[in-house]
Write an enzyme that holds these catalytic residues in place. Structure first.
Site, PDB file in Angstrom:
ATOM      1  N   GLY A 249       0.797  -1.222   0.000  1.00 11.19           N
ATOM      2  CA  GLY A 249       0.000   0.000   0.000  1.00 11.19           C
ATOM      3  C   GLY A 249       0.830   1.272   0.000  1.00 11.19           C
ATOM      4  O   GLY A 249       0.267   2.362   0.101  1.00 11.19           O
ATOM      5  N   ASP A 250       2.162   1.140  -0.041  1.00 10.57           N
ATOM      6  CA  ASP A 250       2.994   2.347  -0.084  1.00 10.57           C
ATOM      7  C   ASP A 250       4.253   2.043  -0.905  1.00 10.57           C
ATOM      8  O   ASP A 250       4.289   1.035  -1.616  1.00 10.57           O
ATOM      9  CB  ASP A 250       3.302   2.826   1.352  1.00 10.57           C
ATOM     10  CG  ASP A 250       3.461   4.344   1.429  1.00 10.57           C
ATOM     11  OD1 ASP A 250       4.056   4.933   0.501  1.00 10.57           O
ATOM     12  OD2 ASP A 250       3.000   4.949   2.418  1.00 10.57           O
TER      13      ASP A 250
END
Ligand code: NAG
Ligand code: NAG
Length: 446
Positions: A249-250
Site C-alpha cells: 500500500g505504499d
C-alpha cells in the site's frame, strides 16, 4: 500467485534475457554478506512450539533464542520452524542465528495489540514516525546483532496488520505502528526466500545497519493498507536488494536517513544501496528516495525494475527543513505500465516531526541519472521541481520514453529550479534540461 499482467511478464522475461546477453552473466548481491552453514540446529517444537494457529508461541520463540544466545555454538545455530501456523507476540533475534521457515511454515503476529512492547524512538527521527513518543517494537526485531539470516522455503511472516490499519484509519493509535521486521545497529544480515504479508507498518526496515542482503523475497499487503512500505534501507550502507516481488500500500523500496533536525544531528547517511530485478505495484512509488533524507543519501543504483499499476515510477522526494543531501543516484533499465506519473523529483514532499525544524536547512540534490526508462500507459511523463534557493543540479535524463494512455505522447514535463541535461527523451523534456551546453552533466555518468 502473482496477478502480473501478461505483457509485464513477457517484458520482464525479455529484459532478463537482454541483460544476460549483454553482460553474459548475472550480477548479484553475493559477497556482501558471507553465506554460513550452521551445524547446530534446533526446532521451535523443542521449546514447546505448537503450530495450530491458536497456541501462543511467544515463550517458545523467546526461549529458543535465549538458548541460541547463551550456548553460543561455533558457527551459530539454526532455528527451524516446521510447517504450521505459529501465533506469537513480537520477539528479538540474536547474533549468529538463522531463522528458517519450512515450506508451509507461518509465523503469525498476535492481534492482541495491547501486549505489544514499546521501544524508544530512533534518534534520527526524534519521535515515532507517525505519532510522538516511543514506538511499538517491530514484530521480529534485532538490535546490535551480527550474522543473522532469515530464510527457508518461502514460509510466511504474517503481521496480521488489519487491526493496526483500522486503528490508524480511526485515529486511535497511541504510538507509531510496528514494522514487520527491523534490524538496528546490525551487520551481516541476509533475508531471503521468505514471504512477508500484511505488515502493520513498513515491512523490512534496516536502520543504522551495514552489509544487508535482501533477495528472493515476496512482500504483499493490500493496496489500501496505510504505510506498508516494502523495504526501507534507513541510515544504512551496503544494502543489496534483488530478485523480489513487492506489492503493497505504499512505496516498494524507499531509501531514507532520518528527518529534519533529528536526522541532521544524527548525521548517518544511507550509502551504497543496490536494488535490482525488483517487480511490483504500489499506489505510491516503485523506487523512492526520501522523503526522510536528513542524514544524506548517496550511491544508490536501481536497475532492471518493473513497475505496473502504480502511482509513481521513480520518486525522489525531500523537503525544506530536511537538510542533508541526495547525490549520485542512478536508476536504469526500468519498464513501467499503467502508472500515473513516470518520474517525480520534488523538494516539497512529506511532513515534519515538529515545528522545531530549521527552514534554512535546505536539501542538496546533485547528480541524479535516470536512463533507459520505458513506459506505456503513463499518464504524465514527469516533473522535476527543485527549491528556489537550492536548485537541483546535474539531473540527467537519457533514453527515456514514456507513452500516454491513448496517443503516443504523455503531457509535457514540468520543471522548475533544476539544471542538467536530457538525451533522447520523449515526450521532449522541459527547457531547463534541454540546453545543449548542459549536456556535460550527463557525460560524467556514462
Ligand atoms: C527486545 O529488544 C528491545 C529493544 O532492543 C528491548 O527493549 C526488549 O527488552 C527486548 N525484549 C526481550 C524480551 O528481550
Ligand atoms: C521461493 O521464492 C523465490 C522467489 O519468488 C523463488 O525464486 C524460489 O525458487 C522459491 N524457493 C522455493 C524453495 O520454493
Amino acid at each position: 500467485m502473482f496477478r502480473t499482467q501478461p505483457l509485464v511478464s513477457v517484458l520482464l522475461c525479455c529484459f532478463t534475457f537482454w541483460f544476460h546477453i549483454s553482460f553474459g552473466y548475472l550480477i548479484t548481491c553475493s559477497g556482501i554478506v558471507p553465506t554460513r552453514y550452521r551445524n547446530d540446529k534446533v526446532s521451535i517444537t523443542d521449546f514447546g512450539g505448537v503450530g495450530d494457529g491458536k497456541t501462543l508461541n511467544t515463550k517458545a520463540f523467546r526461549e529458543a533464542i535465549y538458548r541460541i544466545q547463551h550456548l553460543r555454538r561455533r558457527g551459530g545455530t539454526l532455528l527451524y520452524v516446521p510447517p504450521g501456523v505459529y501465533l506469537t507476540e513480537s520477539f528479538n533475534l540474536t547474533s549468529h542465528m538463522t531463522l528458517y521457515l519450512a515450506r508451509g511454515a507461518v509465523i503469525k503476529a498476535t492481534q492482541d495489540t495491547w501486549t505489544w512492547p514499546l521501544v524508544a524512538p530512533l534518534p534520527s527521527y526524534g519521535r515515532g514516525r507517525e505519532r510522538p513518543g516511543g514506538r511499538y517494537m517491530s514484530f521480529i526485531h534485532g538490535d546490535g546483532l551480527r550474522d543473522v539470516v532469515i530464510t527457508g522455503e518461502n514460509g510466511t511472516i504474517d503481521g496480521q496488520g488489519g487491526i493496526w490499519w483500522n486503528m490508524w484509519r480511526q485515529g486511535n493509535l497511541q504510538f507509531t505502528r510496528p514494522n514487520l521486521v527491523e534490524f538496528m545497529n546490525s551487520r551481516g544480515i541476509i533475508i531471503s526466500n521468505v514471504i512477508f504479508k500484511n505488515s502493520p507498518f513498513w515491512n523490512i526496515h534496516p536502520v543504522y545497519c551495514s552489509n544487508v542482503v535482501i533477495r528472493y523475497v515476496t512482500i504483499l499487503a493490500p493496496t489500501d493498507s496505510p504505510n506498508t512500505d516494502g523495504i526501507d534501507p534507513d541510515s544504512s550502507s551496503n544494502v543489496c536488494i534483488e530478485d523480489s516481488f513487492i506489492s503493497t500500500g505504499d512505496d516498494l523500496v524507499a531509501v531514507k536517513s532520518g528527518w529534519d533536525e533529528y536526522g541532521i544531528a544524527y548525521g548517518r547517511p544511507s550509502s551504497h544501496i543496490t536494488i535490482r530485478r525488483v517487480t511490483g505495484s504500489s499506489p505510491f512509488a516503485g523506487i523512492a528516495v526520501g522523503s526522510e533524507t536528513s542524514g544524506g543519501v548517496e550511491h544508490v543504483l536501481a536497475e532492471n525494475i518493473v513497475i505496473y499499476n502504480s502511482g509513481i515510477g521513480v520518486n525522489i522526494k525531500t523537503n525544506i527543513g530536511r537538510g542533508g543531501f541526495i547525490k549520485n543516484i542512478t536508476v536504469s533499465q526500468v519498464f513501467m505500465e499503467n502508472v500515473r506519473t513516470g518520474i517525480k523529483i520534488t523538494g516539497d514532499t512529506g511532513d515534519h516531526p515538529d515545528n522545531q525544524f530549521n527552514p534554512n536547512a535546505l536539501p542538496y540534490v546533485k547528480g541524479v541519472t535516470l536512463k533507459n526508462i520505458w513506459g506505456v500507459k503513463v499518464q504524465k511523463a514527469g516533473s522535476i521541481q527543485g527549491l528556489k534557493n537550492a536548485p537541483f543540479t546535474n539531473i540527467c535524463l537519457s533514453k527515456i520514453n514514456l507513452h500516454g494512455m491513448t496517443g503516443p505522447r504523455s503531457p509535457p514535463w514540468k520543471c522548475s529550479d533544476v539544471s542538467g541535461a536530457a538525451i533522447e527523451v520523449s515526450p521532449s523534456p522541459c527547457a531547463q534540461l534541454s540546453s545543449p551546453q548542459q549536456s556535460g552533466s550527463c557525460a560524467n555518468h556514462f
